[in-house]
Write a protein that holds these residues in place. Structure first.
Motif, short mmCIF file in Angstrom:
data_model
loop_
_atom_site.label_atom_id
_atom_site.label_comp_id
_atom_site.label_asym_id
_atom_site.label_seq_id
_atom_site.Cartn_x
_atom_site.Cartn_y
_atom_site.Cartn_z
N UNK A 1 0.83 -1.21 0.00
CA UNK A 1 0.00 0.00 0.00
C UNK A 1 0.87 1.25 0.00
N UNK A 2 1.95 1.21 0.75
CA UNK A 2 2.87 2.36 0.79
C UNK A 2 3.48 2.60 -0.58
N UNK A 3 3.90 1.54 -1.25
CA UNK A 3 4.51 1.68 -2.58
C UNK A 3 3.51 2.29 -3.56
N UNK A 4 2.29 1.76 -3.56
CA UNK A 4 1.29 2.20 -4.54
C UNK A 4 0.84 3.63 -4.26
N UNK A 5 0.46 3.92 -3.00
CA UNK A 5 -0.01 5.27 -2.67
C UNK A 5 1.10 6.30 -2.82
N UNK A 6 2.27 5.98 -2.26
CA UNK A 6 3.38 6.92 -2.33
C UNK A 6 3.82 7.19 -3.76
N UNK A 7 3.94 6.13 -4.54
CA UNK A 7 4.36 6.30 -5.93
C UNK A 7 3.34 7.08 -6.74
N UNK A 8 2.06 6.81 -6.53
CA UNK A 8 1.01 7.51 -7.26
C UNK A 8 0.96 8.98 -6.90
N UNK A 9 1.00 9.29 -5.61
CA UNK A 9 0.97 10.69 -5.18
C UNK A 9 2.20 11.42 -5.70
N UNK A 10 3.35 10.77 -5.65
CA UNK A 10 4.56 11.40 -6.16
C UNK A 10 4.47 11.73 -7.63
N UNK A 11 3.92 10.82 -8.42
CA UNK A 11 3.78 11.05 -9.86
C UNK A 11 2.82 12.20 -10.14
N UNK A 12 1.71 12.24 -9.39
CA UNK A 12 0.73 13.31 -9.60
C UNK A 12 1.31 14.66 -9.18
N UNK A 13 2.07 14.68 -8.08
CA UNK A 13 2.71 15.92 -7.65
C UNK A 13 3.70 16.42 -8.69
N UNK A 14 4.43 15.51 -9.29
CA UNK A 14 5.39 15.89 -10.32
C UNK A 14 4.68 16.47 -11.53
N UNK A 15 3.50 15.99 -11.81
CA UNK A 15 2.76 16.42 -13.00
C UNK A 15 2.06 17.76 -12.81
N UNK A 16 1.61 18.05 -11.57
CA UNK A 16 0.68 19.16 -11.35
C UNK A 16 1.32 20.29 -10.55
N UNK A 17 0.94 21.55 -10.86
CA UNK A 17 1.31 22.66 -9.97
C UNK A 17 0.63 22.47 -8.62
N UNK A 18 1.23 23.05 -7.58
CA UNK A 18 0.73 22.79 -6.23
C UNK A 18 -0.70 23.26 -6.05
N UNK A 19 -1.06 24.44 -6.57
CA UNK A 19 -2.41 24.96 -6.33
C UNK A 19 -3.46 24.10 -7.03
N UNK A 20 -3.09 23.50 -8.17
CA UNK A 20 -4.01 22.60 -8.86
C UNK A 20 -4.18 21.31 -8.06
N UNK A 21 -3.09 20.79 -7.54
CA UNK A 21 -3.14 19.57 -6.72
C UNK A 21 -3.98 19.80 -5.47
N UNK A 22 -3.76 20.92 -4.80
CA UNK A 22 -4.51 21.22 -3.58
C UNK A 22 -6.01 21.38 -3.88
#
Length: 246
Positions: A36-57
């Protein structure tokens, strides 16, 4: 509270866990914190890399719409527009100026101010549609983080499974560990695919639905303001705007 969203999530989870039990498996075998840590952490990391912070928030904040839908009172807005239309026909456009401070929606205030200022109807439509386009684009970009998570999650799950299999291969000397090790490895794939198809993609789809309703509500407002500006009969405006409600 959106009961159908809760029902859908519960039904999906019950179906998966129930299937596992009916096949003779144990629910505990599906609980793997490392996967679960691998999947959630990896997914969130990829989305953060893709998106500006205000869009992510903003995308995270919009997720609550799945459970508590935003209020899109199109019928109330229609009634309000008709009152504006009737008032302007009786007393003129300047009579609407006193109503502007009481409006809570900045977009409605801006539109009504343009109308009171005597702006050309097509100019009103042009100015407000530019704002609608920007508003819609930002909301859709925010909702897209969930769609992106639904794309990344299965791949990260496969990555977790491969990492687990590597660990299994390192213990080939002990055959008793092979079966359980392989089972644990594939739990990461279950998490990746399950989260994508039960959580992320459904959230993205529901957010898009609400965004389309919110945009339609603004378009209805613009259409009504333009109708008032050109002097349409309130009945004509009502008939045209009723199309948005259906």
């Amino acid at each position: 509270m959106d009961k159908i969203s809760i029902s859908g999530l519960v039904l999906g989870l019950v179906a998966i866990v129930g299937g596992q039990i009916l096949e003779g498996g144990h629910v505990g075998s599906l609980v793997q914190p490392t996967a679960l840590l691998i999947v959630l952490g990896g997914t969130v990391g990829a989305v953060l890399l893709q998106s500006p912070y205000h869009i992510f928030r903003q995308g995270l904040q919009m997720a609550k719409w799945v459970w508590i839908p935003p209020v899109v009172a199109q019928k109330a807005q229609l009634d309000q527009i008709l009152k504006w239309s009737q008032l302007s026909r009786r007393e003129g456009l300047l009579a609407l100026e006193n109503l502007i401070p009481a409006l809570k929606d900045p977009f409605a205030r801006k539109g009504l101010q343009l109308l009171v200022d005597g702006a050309d109807p097509e100019r009103i439509r042009e100015l407000l549609e530019v704002e609608i386009d920007a508003y819609e684009e930002e909301l859709r970009q925010s909702a897209k983080i969930w769609e992106s998570a639904g794309g990344y999650s299965p791949t990260i799950g496969i990555l977790g499974a491969v990492m687990g299999l590597i660990h299994v291969m390192e213990n080939l000397s002990d055959p008793t560990k092979l079966g359980p090790g392989i089972a644990v490895a594939f739990v990461a794939t279950i998490y990746g695919v399950g989260l994508a198809n039960l959580i992320y993609l459904p959230i993205a789809g529901k957010l898009k639905y609400y965004i389309s309703r919110m945009v339609a509500s603004r378009e209805m407002l613009v259409d009504g303001l333009v109708g008032i500006a050109v002097g349409d009969n309130p009945r004509i405006i009502e008939v045209r705007l009723n199309g948005y409600l259906r």
